[in-house]
Design an enzyme around this catalytic site. Structure first.
Site, mmCIF file in Angstrom:
data_model
loop_
_atom_site.group_PDB
_atom_site.id
_atom_site.type_symbol
_atom_site.label_atom_id
_atom_site.label_comp_id
_atom_site.label_asym_id
_atom_site.label_seq_id
_atom_site.Cartn_x
_atom_site.Cartn_y
_atom_site.Cartn_z
ATOM 1 N N LYS A 45 30.027 22.970 57.126
ATOM 2 C CA LYS A 45 29.085 22.819 55.999
ATOM 3 C C LYS A 45 27.652 23.097 56.441
ATOM 4 O O LYS A 45 27.227 22.718 57.527
ATOM 5 C CB LYS A 45 29.190 21.409 55.413
ATOM 6 C CG LYS A 45 28.334 21.224 54.153
ATOM 7 C CD LYS A 45 28.598 19.888 53.491
ATOM 8 C CE LYS A 45 27.537 19.553 52.452
ATOM 9 N NZ LYS A 45 27.656 20.315 51.215
ATOM 10 N N PHE A 137 23.331 32.292 51.412
ATOM 11 C CA PHE A 137 22.386 32.835 50.424
ATOM 12 C C PHE A 137 22.958 32.629 49.025
ATOM 13 O O PHE A 137 22.686 33.386 48.102
ATOM 14 C CB PHE A 137 22.175 34.343 50.654
ATOM 15 C CG PHE A 137 21.488 34.675 51.941
ATOM 16 C CD1 PHE A 137 20.660 33.743 52.582
ATOM 17 C CD2 PHE A 137 21.646 35.920 52.517
ATOM 18 C CE1 PHE A 137 20.028 34.064 53.769
ATOM 19 C CE2 PHE A 137 21.010 36.248 53.708
ATOM 20 C CZ PHE A 137 20.203 35.319 54.341
ATOM 21 N N CYS A 139 24.005 29.120 47.437
ATOM 22 C CA CYS A 139 24.005 27.893 46.627
ATOM 23 C C CYS A 139 22.997 27.963 45.496
ATOM 24 O O CYS A 139 21.819 28.224 45.726
ATOM 25 C CB CYS A 139 23.728 26.682 47.501
ATOM 26 S SG CYS A 139 25.219 26.125 48.312
ATOM 27 N N LYS A 177 26.815 35.190 53.078
ATOM 28 C CA LYS A 177 27.521 34.666 51.903
ATOM 29 C C LYS A 177 26.708 34.960 50.646
ATOM 30 O O LYS A 177 25.532 34.608 50.558
ATOM 31 C CB LYS A 177 27.764 33.164 52.040
ATOM 32 C CG LYS A 177 28.639 32.589 50.934
ATOM 33 C CD LYS A 177 29.144 31.211 51.294
ATOM 34 C CE LYS A 177 30.040 30.634 50.226
ATOM 35 N NZ LYS A 177 30.579 29.323 50.633
ATOM 36 N N CYS A 346 63.824 35.009 23.792
ATOM 37 C CA CYS A 346 62.872 34.482 22.801
ATOM 38 C C CYS A 346 63.280 33.084 22.351
ATOM 39 O O CYS A 346 64.451 32.832 22.060
ATOM 40 C CB CYS A 346 62.823 35.428 21.595
ATOM 41 S SG CYS A 346 61.745 34.828 20.276
ATOM 42 N N CYS A 349 59.046 30.773 18.950
ATOM 43 C CA CYS A 349 57.835 29.992 18.661
ATOM 44 C C CYS A 349 56.912 30.747 17.711
ATOM 45 O O CYS A 349 56.103 30.136 17.020
ATOM 46 C CB CYS A 349 57.102 29.627 19.942
ATOM 47 S SG CYS A 349 56.351 31.030 20.802
ATOM 48 N N CYS A 382 48.520 46.431 23.235
ATOM 49 C CA CYS A 382 47.358 45.690 23.735
ATOM 50 C C CYS A 382 47.725 44.607 24.729
ATOM 51 O O CYS A 382 46.901 44.135 25.482
ATOM 52 C CB CYS A 382 46.567 45.101 22.571
ATOM 53 S SG CYS A 382 47.363 43.685 21.776
ATOM 54 N N CYS A 385 50.492 39.909 22.942
ATOM 55 C CA CYS A 385 51.739 39.163 22.724
ATOM 56 C C CYS A 385 52.343 38.711 24.046
ATOM 57 O O CYS A 385 52.835 37.590 24.165
ATOM 58 C CB CYS A 385 52.742 39.996 21.928
ATOM 59 S SG CYS A 385 53.134 41.604 22.640
#
Lengths: 432, 427
Positions: A45, A137, A139, A177, A346, A349, A382, A385
């Site tokens: 740290k 660099f 936080c 970083k 299936c 739902c 797309c 689903c």
């Protein structure tokens, strides 16, 4: 068992899983236990300059968002860099490294933006036998207001300057970083490279407010009625981090710059995805903070099984998906798929129907008996689903072969063609 | 006080009072807030959800579960009560395994439906626990409607009429309102005097007067009602009990299961109730299950439920049958009762699988649970039951034709009759 040994920028560790610079790596007690649990390395740290250490708030430091069953999806923090004296941290680092020579130990640093401060702190690290330094660099809270952390990371020129100082005053490998709180992640990465960085690590946390106390009208977490933005991390940030890693991995200016991938890595699969997008190793924090150090054991077994199953070594995986990351304009517009619902899988739902009917292309029909069927002449592929279906692999996207006629457009499926040559592209016309 | 399960005859105190109290308290514990959130998270919020379709009162189940999931159980309760004002009792007694939970897509997917009944109970208990009534009456119409029978159908009808602005007088032959909710449901399904508390809460809507001890045919007539009120709703249930018409039926120790169930419901300390050592229950419906299970809970040693037809014909659900067997009840299928044997008191019951396959079961107590029936026809019949509407008289619940004899069906019929009455009264 695949060989997971990693030599990221020459730093050896028995596996590519490091604990990121954060509360889990704040002291000897934690780091020893992390190594015992199996972590390949830790980034200690962040240390600050000599003198009275920073102080933290005495109210809550963390806020969170949750999914079903209070599964922690996102965590934010307003903790600062280490609040323990520099000499205590340095003494502990030295003792731990002496006992765990096979593990990586990197020291995260954040000192004021002047050469003397950096020269001083680097000199203090000399005899710790640590494997490298990581420049924080990133936080976004507290320290940034004092001209450090993301305040530096948001200015590429500062990144380059400080990196240069570090390389000038230290022989240690240097990881920079990066903060994601910036519009184009490639600029700070290029600056780090220009300054001589051996690698970049990303992402640090994202500016965030996790919620609002609707009785007291204060942001969460709340300290005596007030709150401030904190750094957001955890599973929720992974997609953002993956993109930023990929951007650096594929950009001409930064290609080849080693990357330590960070951001919501919770399972072996997350780690493998970062590696495939160009990260040479990964750093983990929130998963350990949520479940404890033991999570690394699943990451090790999972990654090992995956590599064995695909007959790959660790280095074969690194960057393997990068060539397939491209710009939208190069995507094949003649790749035509149609959703297909497996009636046996299936469970009826109807979520695919609601999503498609209400918000997409009205391409799903309900047949008697709640049988849901895709209408190929309406389906634009797309994928919504697929995404909302609660049953994995119940709905799949089936590719139409070349030469077939797309019933939606009436056009024959052709070979590769993209937007750059599409007749609707005004750019193409302008070039004529 | 030294009786046990082995003590012969019909005796009280087979188990200590505390053990009996424990037996009757632990049927289906309520979900706590966390459990409810976890259970609610499992709902897929289906399109045109099958659970709603299979609920006789058409409660918007996905919506109320989402309201629980988002931390607003009071809103969830209002969603429920808007369709079913007795949603609290239905959450306890509905055979959800053959209604909403059977239809739940997660039942199809993994054999574990969303716990709709328990979630409904969580929501309704939360709101009712605050003692507030969530609805206010519409502007008063000045119309008066008579409701006969303060059971689920009558109460649901009365509440909806009051909500719509009409004044209602409910006439109940018993001395306590609630109907089968109060007298006919197994005691362990509605503990803590829930039925009475629910009636009290329901009446907070205002505009409803309940006259108990007031019986149709004895204290008033249909023509007097029709003369005094703008409309009449009959929710009189099935007061009669079918008889076996077998030799020995009048022996001591042979009684109707419904009386036993009612007695259990009204007893503070159930251990004082006498029960046989060898109990035989004849029938295959919920009443038979309730009588059999509760005999066991009181400490009867051997309880056998005998049904004349096959297992799949039984009107008690598989879930209920399993509940009975797990309580220690033995179920025999396909056996027809032939005669009840005994001198003064019952000693055994003779059954036959076929003309040549006859057996007897030792019995010191026999419960008859072969169905209930109307005792009179105050309006025109439709088969064995009443027509749903005759002029300004409506009928609903068990006494009326159509629909299953379930609390939830009675509520739906009472509610819908109220809507019809409202439409007629408002012209």
């Amino acid at each position: 068992m695949a060989n997971l040994t990693s030599a990221f920028i020459g730093i050896k560790s028995p596996n590519p899983f490091w604990l990121a610079s954060a509360p889990p790596t704040d002291k000897e007690y934690n780091v020893r236990r992390a190594y015992e649990a199996g972590w390949g390395g830790v980034v200690w740290k962040t240390l600050g300059s000599e003198g009275p250490p920073v102080v933290n708030v005495n109210g809550p430091r963390y806020g969170a968002i949750w999914g079903a069953d209070r599964r922690l999806l996102g965590l934010n923090n307003i903790e600062l860099i280490t609040d323990r004296p520099l000499e205590v941290n340095l003494r502990e680092i030295k003792m731990v490294k002496r006992d765990y020579k096979d593990r990586a130990l990197i020291i995260s640093l954040m000192v004021p933006c002047d050469e003397e401060s950096w020269q001083d702190i680097l000199a203090r690290l000399e005899d710790t036998e640590a494997d490298g330094v990581e420049l924080n660099f990133g936080c976004p809270h507290g320290m940034a207001e004092r001209g450090m952390g993301s305040a530096v990371g948001q200015v590429p020129e500062y990144i380059e300057m400080v990196t240069r100082w570090v390389k000038k005053h230290s022989r240690m490998p240097c990881i920079v970083k990066l903060t994601p709180n910036i519009s184009d992640i490639r600029k700070p990465a290029a600056a780090a490279k220009a300054g001589g960085a051996d690698a970049v690590s990303l992402i640090n946390t994202i500016n965030s407010i996790t919620g609002v106390d609707l009785d007291n009208f204060a942001p969460l977490p709340t300290i005596d009625g007030k709150g401030t933005h904190g750094g957001y991390c955890g599973p929720a940030v992974k997609p953002i981090a993956l993109n930023m890693v990929a951007e650096i991995a594929r950009d001409a200016d930064t290609r080849g710059l080693p990357i330590s991938g960070i951001g919501g890595i919770t399972t072996w699969r997350d780690a493998a995805e970062f590696l495939a997008l160009g990260a040479g190793n990964v750093q983990v924090c929130t998963a350990a903070m949520t479940y404890g150090f033991k999570v690394v054991q699943e990451m090790i077994s999972g990654l090992s099984d995956y590599l064995d199953g695909h007959d790959m070594g660790l280095s074969d995986l690194v960057g393997r998906a990068v060539p397939n990351v491209t710009d939208w304009q190069f995507l094949n517009l003649n790749y035509v798929t149609k959703a297909k619902i497996d009636p046996d899988a299936c469970i009826k739902c109807g979520r695919c129907y609601a999503a498609c009917e209400d918000t997409s292309h009205q391409a799903i029909a309900i047949k008697p008996g709640r049988v849901f069927e895709v209408m190929d002449d309406e389906c634009v592929a797309c994928n919504l689903c697929v995404d909302v279906c609660p049953v994995e692999d119940c709905i799949t996207m089936v590719e139409m072969p070349q030469g077939a006629v797309d019933p939606r457009t009436g056009r024959t499926v052709g070979g590769y063609a993209n937007w750059t040559t599409h007749p609707n592209n005004p750019g193409v016309k302008a070039a004529e | 006080m030294s009786n046990s399960s082995q003590t012969p005859g019909i005796v009280a105190y087979r188990l200590p009072a505390a053990a009996v109290a424990e037996n009757f308290a632990h049927y289906s514990p309520a979900l706590d807030r966390h459990e409810a959130r976890v259970a609610a998270d499992r709902c897929y919020f289906c399109h045109d959800a099958p659970c709603v379709t299979s609920c006789p009162t058409s409660i918007d189940i996905p919506l109320f579960i989402r309201q629980i999931a988002t931390g607003t159980p009071d809103a969830a309760a209002k969603t429920i009560f808007a369709q079913n004002i007795l949603g609290g009792m239905c959450a306890r007694v509905c055979p959800t395994e053959t209604l909403c939970e059977e239809a739940c897509v997660r039942e199809a997917a993994e054999g574990k439906p969303v716990e709709i009944g328990s979630l409904q109970r969580f929501a309704t208990d939360t709101l009712m626990g605050k003692g507030v009534h969530p609805f206010a009456r519409a502007a008063l119409t000045g119309k008066k409607v008579a409701v006969v029978g303060a059971g689920p159908a009558g109460l649901a009808c009365a509440h909806r009429l009051a909500l719509l602005g009409h004044d209602v007088v409910v006439m109940e032959r018993r001395l306590k309102a609630g109907g089968l909710n109060e007298f006919g449901i197994a005691a362990y399904k509605a503990t803590d005097d829930f039925a009475a508390r629910e009636v009290e809460w329901l009446l907070k809507i205002g505009g409803i007067t309940i006259e108990t001890g007031f019986e149709l045919g004895r204290d008033f007539t249909m023509s007097s009602l029709e003369a005094q009120y703008d409309a009449v709703f009959l929710g009189i249930g099935l007061a009669g009990v079918n008889t076996l018409r077998l030799p020995g039926e009048d022996l001591s120790g042979v009684r109707n299961a419904v009386d036993f169930i009612a007695e259990l419901r009204q007893a503070e300390d159930k251990s004082v109730l006498p029960v046989g050592r060898d109990v035989v229950v004849i029938g295959g419906g919920m009443t038979a299950v309730d009588a059999a299970v509760q005999s066991k809970l009181l400490g009867a040693q051997n309880v056998t439920m005998v049904y004349r037809r096959a297992k799949d014909m039984m009107s008690a659900s598989v879930y209920e049958q399993e509940h009975a067997t797990s309580a220690g009840v033995t179920i025999l299928y396909g056996a027809m009762p032939r005669r009840i044997i005994g001198q003064l008191a019952v000693e055994a019951v003779e059954f036959a699988y076929s003309d040549t396959d006859v057996f007897t079961l030792k019995a010191d107590q026999v419960f008859k649970a072969i169905g209930q029936t109307l005792t009179s026809m105050p309006i025109a019949p439709d088969g064995p039951k009443l027509v749903r509407r005759s002029g300004r008289v409506w009928a609903g619940g068990d006494c009326a034709a159509g629909g299953e004899d379930l609390t939830v069906t009675a509520v739906a019929e009472g509610r819908d009759a109220a809507e019809e009455i409202n439409a007629v009264l408002r012209g």
